[in-house]
Design a protein around this motif. Structure first.
Motif, PDB file in Angstrom:
ATOM      1  N   ARG A   5      13.376  61.387  82.431  1.00 41.04           N
ATOM      2  CA  ARG A   5      12.969  62.276  83.508  1.00 41.04           C
ATOM      3  C   ARG A   5      11.864  61.627  84.328  1.00 41.04           C
ATOM      4  O   ARG A   5      11.020  60.910  83.803  1.00 41.04           O
ATOM      5  CB  ARG A   5      12.435  63.606  82.969  1.00 41.04           C
ATOM      6  CG  ARG A   5      13.494  64.424  82.263  1.00 41.04           C
ATOM      7  CD  ARG A   5      14.458  65.027  83.286  1.00 41.04           C
ATOM      8  NE  ARG A   5      15.574  65.591  82.589  1.00 41.04           N
ATOM      9  CZ  ARG A   5      16.668  64.915  82.307  1.00 41.04           C
ATOM     10  NH1 ARG A   5      16.789  63.667  82.660  1.00 41.04           N
ATOM     11  NH2 ARG A   5      17.650  65.488  81.661  1.00 41.04           N
ATOM     12  N   ASN A  93      18.214  71.428  88.790  1.00 41.47           N
ATOM     13  CA  ASN A  93      18.768  70.074  88.940  1.00 41.47           C
ATOM     14  C   ASN A  93      17.813  69.079  88.300  1.00 41.47           C
ATOM     15  O   ASN A  93      18.220  68.226  87.509  1.00 41.47           O
ATOM     16  CB  ASN A  93      18.997  69.758  90.422  1.00 41.47           C
ATOM     17  CG  ASN A  93      19.826  68.508  90.639  1.00 41.47           C
ATOM     18  OD1 ASN A  93      19.507  67.449  90.122  1.00 41.47           O
ATOM     19  ND2 ASN A  93      20.900  68.632  91.402  1.00 41.47           N
ATOM     20  N   ASP A  94      16.534  69.192  88.629  1.00 39.48           N
ATOM     21  CA  ASP A  94      15.502  68.449  87.916  1.00 39.48           C
ATOM     22  C   ASP A  94      15.012  69.356  86.790  1.00 39.48           C
ATOM     23  O   ASP A  94      14.372  70.382  87.036  1.00 39.48           O
ATOM     24  CB  ASP A  94      14.354  68.084  88.856  1.00 39.48           C
ATOM     25  CG  ASP A  94      13.323  67.189  88.198  1.00 39.48           C
ATOM     26  OD1 ASP A  94      12.779  67.592  87.145  1.00 39.48           O
ATOM     27  OD2 ASP A  94      13.044  66.106  88.732  1.00 39.48           O
ATOM     28  N   THR A 371      17.696  58.321  88.064  1.00 35.32           N
ATOM     29  CA  THR A 371      17.194  59.308  89.012  1.00 35.32           C
ATOM     30  C   THR A 371      15.811  58.888  89.503  1.00 35.32           C
ATOM     31  O   THR A 371      14.971  58.461  88.712  1.00 35.32           O
ATOM     32  CB  THR A 371      17.088  60.697  88.340  1.00 35.32           C
ATOM     33  OG1 THR A 371      18.327  61.001  87.696  1.00 35.32           O
ATOM     34  CG2 THR A 371      16.744  61.768  89.349  1.00 35.32           C
ATOM     35  N   HIS A 373      12.820  60.077  92.599  1.00 34.89           N
ATOM     36  CA  HIS A 373      12.390  60.867  93.754  1.00 34.89           C
ATOM     37  C   HIS A 373      11.444  60.086  94.660  1.00 34.89           C
ATOM     38  O   HIS A 373      10.952  60.642  95.656  1.00 34.89           O
ATOM     39  CB  HIS A 373      11.697  62.154  93.297  1.00 34.89           C
ATOM     40  CG  HIS A 373      12.525  63.019  92.398  1.00 34.89           C
ATOM     41  ND1 HIS A 373      13.841  63.305  92.660  1.00 34.89           N
ATOM     42  CD2 HIS A 373      12.217  63.665  91.234  1.00 34.89           C
ATOM     43  CE1 HIS A 373      14.317  64.097  91.693  1.00 34.89           C
ATOM     44  NE2 HIS A 373      13.354  64.323  90.825  1.00 34.89           N
ATOM     45  N   SER A 558      18.069  61.308  94.091  1.00 35.42           N
ATOM     46  CA  SER A 558      17.279  62.367  93.470  1.00 35.42           C
ATOM     47  C   SER A 558      18.110  63.328  92.630  1.00 35.42           C
ATOM     48  O   SER A 558      17.558  64.086  91.845  1.00 35.42           O
ATOM     49  CB  SER A 558      16.533  63.174  94.552  1.00 35.42           C
ATOM     50  OG  SER A 558      15.402  62.475  95.012  1.00 35.42           O
ATOM     51  N   ARG A 560      20.382  64.380  89.735  1.00 35.13           N
ATOM     52  CA  ARG A 560      20.770  63.831  88.425  1.00 35.13           C
ATOM     53  C   ARG A 560      22.275  63.856  88.207  1.00 35.13           C
ATOM     54  O   ARG A 560      22.817  63.070  87.432  1.00 35.13           O
ATOM     55  CB  ARG A 560      20.055  64.575  87.296  1.00 35.13           C
ATOM     56  CG  ARG A 560      20.472  66.013  87.077  1.00 35.13           C
ATOM     57  CD  ARG A 560      19.659  66.628  85.937  1.00 35.13           C
ATOM     58  NE  ARG A 560      19.813  68.079  85.866  1.00 35.13           N
ATOM     59  CZ  ARG A 560      20.646  68.715  85.045  1.00 35.13           C
ATOM     60  NH1 ARG A 560      21.401  68.016  84.221  1.00 35.13           N
ATOM     61  NH2 ARG A 560      20.722  70.029  85.052  1.00 35.13           N
TER      62      ARG A 560
END
Length: 617
Positions: A5, A93-94, A371, A373, A558, A560
């Motif tokens: 993450r 989603n995150d 992933t 951001h 961004s 996943r």
């Protein structure tokens, strides 16, 4: 399945600021300003675009979510299903930041927050007024065609926009009152344009000078919400409850609610092109459900629906990335760059043979990579919305013809195929004939003097008359999107030093200079974008392309479900194979095999189709 993450909380300046990357980005910016990426050999152009993308990630991502807020939307409590299913509202989603990108959260920005101009009447209604700009610079005197593509380009774009963003329904009180010139034939005085809805989460006690913000009532993710609904209630209504499938327009229960206020055909902007895309990919969802049911017969309705939604959304993203966008910006360098976004420089053939051969997005593409951001929580941006104002793509006049022999079925106007009237064409005209007509008619070029006349005198479903060209100009002013020259400066581009440098057409340069009283700094963003000289193969401007360089890949990076969760374990092996094996051409032929002749030999369904030979009479 990876459990890695990223919080996405670093500052923009923290992204890849090591000395080697600083050298790469500085060199890319220098070469781009001195030569231009589009005038370089393909490999050099690709390297320049790579450096520009890193530079934009460093300098042009800004988070509005940390500004003072009250009562932000609350995601549902975490559940096991969130690990492998997209939610209806885009939450979870995150997994470490469940609210990120969900419906009802704020648009981000691609400009520093301190550069956002407040929406004062003095600025929003300043001379030239939005209506003056519409009349003098945007009115379509004659149709200017984009001959390298077909009109499915216009239908597709609005279909995507319905997924990506919406500011919501404007309030009817406190409209902007636009003054009119004495010779303006507009039937109401003054011209009234409804305001963009306020941000309901804005803290009324925020310090003076806090930048204005707005929310996206759609999910920010590329999750096909235009097909599946923006919330659980909409999604439930669209589903049949059997084998994961959705209702069709011509099914036993049409997807039009009894409550007319919720009727999608009465939402401003609904037209035949949008209905056609909606129908096509609703059918594609159901075909994916059949494919998955055959592969996994024990799956129930919910499992089939959720896997098919993931597959359909990914197929839409793939089509947009490697087909739609390369068609509308068909420069050799951008075509290779966009295909590399999906498959990496290793290419499609190696992907089909070996899958991912590297963790690097550059080598093996973004789908399946990590992933990221880039230090800023993901959100679509107001600047992204602004550069997607491309109404000139839409024709005023439509000639519907038979796919069988190219004979004319009907001449109609955009007015005839807009709003609820669009559904009548689905009932009275074969879908294959409609698709053939769109596939063989060019759209408009995104340029000055090419705005659809119908949209300059557009009667909304509520009876309100609207000039959408004036509205587009006003919206950028209202939402604090910079004027053209300042926009370029904030993206690291050289501003236009003169009107002749700004516009590729000397006559247009004179018109713009006269309208803006010789002040080039006042030129509206959309006017500048439409006036620019286009790179080879482009249907829209190079300045707008800078936002796409940044945001088109960010929507994948961004998410996943396009990165670490883009796996057979989540999508299923059969689902991943469906994405790999299909394109817009195969989707069209699956549901409308009558299109085989006009599509024969075409690798991209958005370029002009073959015209059917007329039969001798």
């Amino acid at each position: 399945m990876s459990t890695h993450r990223r919080t996405g909380r670093r500052s923009p300046a923290g992204y890849r600021t090591s000395l080697p990357w600083r050298i790469v980005t500085a060199a890319a910016a220098y070469v781009d300003r001195r030569v231009g990426w589009d005038r370089l050999p393909v490999v050099a152009g690709l390297l320049t675009l790579l450096g520009l993308r890193v530079r934009l990630r460093q300098r042009n991502l800004y988070d509005t979510g940390r500004l003072p807020a009250v009562d932000p939307p609350e995601p549902a409590p975490p559940s096991a299903s969130h690990q492998v299913n997209r939610t209806a509202d885009g939450s979870h989603n995150d997994l470490s930041d469940p609210r990120m990108g969900m419906a009802g959260t704020r648009f981000g920005r691609n400009i520093p927050l301190e550069a956002i101009a407040p929406a004062t009447p003095e600025d929003v209604l300043s001379r030239p007024s939005p209506r003056e700009v519409s009349r003098a610079l945007l009115t379509r005197d004659r149709f200017i065609a984009a001959e390298s593509v077909n009109s499915l380009v216009a239908a597709w774009l609005q279909f995507m926009i319905r997924d990506w963003f919406s500011h919501g329904t404007s309030p009817t009180d406190r409209p902007w009152e636009v003054p009119l010139m004495d010779d303006d034939p507009w039937p109401e005085r003054p011209l009234r344009i409804m305001r963009t809805p306020d941000d309901p989460t804005r803290d009324p006690h925020a310090p003076a000078g806090t930048p204005d913000t707005r929310v996206n009532v759609s999910s920010h993710w590329w999750d096909a919400s235009q097909i599946y609904g923006r919330n659980a209630a909409e999604q439930h209504q669209l589903r049949t409850g059997e084998r994961g499938k959705l209702h069709l327009w011509d099914g036993e229960q049409a997807p039009v609610p009894a409550d007319l206020s919720q009727d999608p055909t009465r939402v401003p902007g609904f037209w035949l092109g949008l209905a056609m895309m909606q129908d096509l990919f609703t059918r594609e969802h159901n075909a994916i459900c059949d494919h998955l049911h055959a592969a996994y017969p024990s799956w129930g309705d919910e499992e089939l629906f959720q896997r098919a939604r993931l597959v359909n959304a990914a197929l839409l993203a793939k089509i947009h990335t490697v087909e739609w966008t390369p068609a509308v910006i068909s420069h050799p360098t951008t075509v290779k760059a966009l295909r590399a976004n999906w498959w990496g420089i290793a290419g499609e053939r190696l992907h089909h043979l070996f899958g991912r051969i590297s963790d690097s997005e550059v080598i093996s593409g973004i789908p399946g990579a990590k992933t990221d951001h880039y230090g800023v929580p993901y959100a679509l941006t107001e600047e992204f919305v602004a550069v997607y104002r491309m109404h000139p793509l839409v024709r005023d006049d439509w000639h519907l013809r038979s796919v069988t022999d190219d004979t004319t079925l009907r001449h109609c106007t955009l007015r005839d195929i807009s709003g609820p009237e669009a559904l009548k064409f689905l009932e009275t005209t074969k879908m294959a004939d409609l698709l053939y007509s769109f596939g063989t008619l060019p759209p408009g070029l995104v340029t000055l003097h090419n705005f659809p006349r119908f949209l300059q005198e557009f009667e909304r479903p509520d009876g309100h008359l609207q000039d959408l060209a004036a509205t587009d100009i006003l919206r950028s002013r209202e939402l604090g999107v910079p004027r053209y020259n300042e926009f370029r400066r904030l993206l690291g581009l050289k501003p236009a030093a003169s009107f002749t440098e700004l516009a590729h057409d000397p006559a247009w340069a004179e018109q713009i200079e006269r309208l803006y009283d010789g002040d080039i700094e006042k030129v509206d963003l959309m006017v500048g974008l439409y006036a620019e000289k286009l790179p080879a193969g482009f249907a829209f401007s190079d300045t707008a392309f800078r936002i796409f360089i940044l945001m088109a890949s960010r929507r994948l990076n961004s998410d996943r479900f396009f990165t670490e969760y883009y796996t057979p374990e989540v999508y299923s092996p059969a689902g991943m194979a469906w994405i790999d094996d299909n394109s817009m051409v195969t989707v069209l032929l699956r549901h409308h095999p009558q299109l085989r002749t006009p599509l024969s030999g075409l690798a991209n369904a958005f370029v002009p189709w073959h015209t059917a030979a007329r039969k001798e009479t």
